[in-house]
Design a protein around this motif. Structure first.
Motif, short mmCIF file in Angstrom:
data_model
loop_
_atom_site.label_atom_id
_atom_site.label_comp_id
_atom_site.label_asym_id
_atom_site.label_seq_id
_atom_site.Cartn_x
_atom_site.Cartn_y
_atom_site.Cartn_z
N UNK A 110 -22.73 -0.50 -81.56
CA UNK A 110 -23.83 -0.63 -80.63
C UNK A 110 -24.51 0.71 -80.47
N UNK A 111 -25.81 0.73 -80.39
CA UNK A 111 -26.55 1.98 -80.23
C UNK A 111 -26.85 2.17 -78.76
N UNK A 112 -26.36 3.24 -78.19
CA UNK A 112 -26.67 3.54 -76.82
C UNK A 112 -25.74 2.86 -75.84
N UNK A 113 -26.16 2.86 -74.58
CA UNK A 113 -25.32 2.41 -73.48
C UNK A 113 -25.63 0.97 -73.14
N UNK A 116 -22.92 7.71 -76.76
CA UNK A 116 -23.52 7.80 -78.10
C UNK A 116 -22.67 7.07 -79.14
N UNK A 117 -21.79 6.18 -78.62
CA UNK A 117 -20.96 5.37 -79.49
C UNK A 117 -21.22 3.89 -79.29
N UNK A 118 -20.24 3.18 -78.77
CA UNK A 118 -20.37 1.74 -78.58
C UNK A 118 -20.87 1.35 -77.19
N UNK A 119 -21.16 2.33 -76.34
CA UNK A 119 -21.67 2.02 -75.02
C UNK A 119 -20.59 1.47 -74.10
N UNK A 161 -25.47 6.50 -82.93
CA UNK A 161 -26.19 7.67 -82.45
C UNK A 161 -25.34 8.94 -82.56
N UNK A 162 -24.04 8.82 -82.32
CA UNK A 162 -23.17 9.99 -82.45
C UNK A 162 -23.17 10.54 -83.86
N UNK A 163 -23.18 9.63 -84.84
CA UNK A 163 -23.26 10.07 -86.24
C UNK A 163 -24.58 10.80 -86.48
N UNK A 164 -25.65 10.21 -85.98
CA UNK A 164 -26.98 10.77 -86.23
C UNK A 164 -27.08 12.21 -85.73
N UNK A 165 -26.62 12.43 -84.51
CA UNK A 165 -26.74 13.77 -83.95
C UNK A 165 -25.74 14.75 -84.57
N UNK A 166 -24.56 14.28 -84.92
CA UNK A 166 -23.53 15.18 -85.46
C UNK A 166 -23.80 15.58 -86.90
N UNK A 167 -24.40 14.69 -87.70
CA UNK A 167 -24.52 14.94 -89.14
C UNK A 167 -25.88 15.49 -89.57
N UNK A 168 -26.91 15.26 -88.78
CA UNK A 168 -28.21 15.83 -89.12
C UNK A 168 -28.11 17.35 -89.09
N UNK A 169 -28.59 17.99 -90.15
CA UNK A 169 -28.54 19.45 -90.26
C UNK A 169 -27.33 19.97 -91.01
N UNK A 170 -26.36 19.11 -91.30
CA UNK A 170 -25.20 19.53 -92.09
C UNK A 170 -25.53 19.45 -93.58
#
Length: 336
Positions: free
Chosen positions: A19-22, A161-164, A138-147
């Motif tokens: 799930x994306x978001x809360x 930022x996970x399953x809500x 969302x957690x993946x998106x923020x953690x991996x962008x820029x790596x």
């Protein structure tokens, strides 16, 4: 919503396990794996961006090298309410940008118990996913962008930022659970990605000739003034050295399609500026048969006769006439 290729024969029908978001409701359904791949639509209300902090993060007790399946300890104390991210191995490849696709091996588990939820190493099949809002956690998106490709990244994802708040009952994740992930980013692909390999001679004057540029721009397709073949053609233009595609492989491609009779382009990932990913079980028969057995990294000329394409039922508004022979240049960038 991302534009769907004309080549898709049936809708994917896959719904996010992540799930994306809360979100208050658990709308997750079964898919082929427990990876948090999401649907194409962006969430109605995404949570605000998290702060990126250094920790705390559990120790990796075995499999510490890039490419090795890690063993991750149980979390100690309370996890961060923000996104804790640490690069354990710094790679030297391309930087992952928003909207890119990546191939990666990964492991995910619960902070409190170290229960492993999913890992790609045991499946012997790296994950192929797009790092973009609405298509991945969302957690993946923020953690991996820029790596960078070649990096091992460990990070924790709180429910926001996970399953809500709903969690994920299929995976046994409660709405209060923090998740821990280890990602080994193998490659990243953008709209500028191309085939890579050895050029193959195009000697048949009765077949289209495809350009061999690998600069991310659309190759030329020169259709001869000859009768279209009545049988499927699938020839290497550039031969890569990656794994061969199976009949049920999921692939990431760049492609361009023209009509034999006119040479007119009717569909192209280059024109849309977006790569396309799908299972070979979900595309027109000519693509499925033509790409099966071909190697990752290759550019392939595919000429599809009407009986293996759209025959007398082309998609409305596609510009394809009934009983058209279709010509494609296909760059096979990755497979899952």
């Amino acid at each position: 919503m991302r534009r769907r290729s004309l080549l898709i024969a049936v809708p994917t029908g896959l719904v996010a396990l992540a799930g994306c978001g809360d979100d208050e409701s658990d709308t997750s359904k079964a898919s082929d794996s427990a990876s948090p791949a999401a649907s194409e639509s962006a969430p109605a209300s995404a949570p605000p961006p998290p702060k990126i902090v250094d920790g705390p993060l559990p120790a990796i007790t075995a499999g510490t090298k890039f490419g090795e399946k890690p063993t991750v300890a149980k979390g100690s104390g309370d996890p961060s309410k923000q996104l804790a991210v640490k690069t354990l191995v710094a790679g030297g490849g391309k930087v992952v940008a928003e909207g890119d696709f990546i191939t990666a091996n990964y492991l995910g588990q619960l902070w409190d118990t170290a229960k492993v939820l999913d890992n790609s190493w045991d499946r012997k099949s790296p994950l192929l996913t797009q790092i973009a809002q609405g298509t991945t956690m969302e957690g993946w998106r923020y953690a991996l962008t820029g790596k960078k490709a070649g990096s091992r990244v460990e990070f924790s994802v709180p429910p926001t930022w996970g399953f809500g708040k709903a969690g994920n009952t299929q995976l046994g994740v409660k709405g209060t659970d923090t998740l821990v992930f280890v990602f080994d980013i193998e490659e990243t692909f953008s709209a500028k990605s191309s085939a890579k390999g050895k050029d193959v001679a195009q000697d048949d004057a009765d077949l289209p000739k495809v350009g061999t540029n690998t600069d991310g721009k659309a190759p030329s397709i020169d259709v001869p003034k000859a009768d279209a073949p009545t049988k499927l053609v699938a020839n290497y233009v550039i031969e890569g050295d990656g794994d061969e595609l199976a009949a049920d492989s999921t692939v990431l491609v760049q492609y361009k399609g023209v009509i034999w009779d006119t040479g007119k382009e009717f569909d192209s990932s280059y024109s849309s500026g977006k790569l396309t990913s799908f299972s070979l079980q979900q595309v027109v028969k000519g693509w499925a048969q033509g790409l099966t057995g071909k190697k990752v990294g290759s550019r392939v000329l595919v000429v599809i006769p009407p009986k293996l394409g759209y025959a007398d039922s082309p998609p409305p508004g596609s510009g394809i006439e009934k009983d058209s022979t279709l010509v494609f240049s296909v760059d096979i960038l990755a497979k899952m």
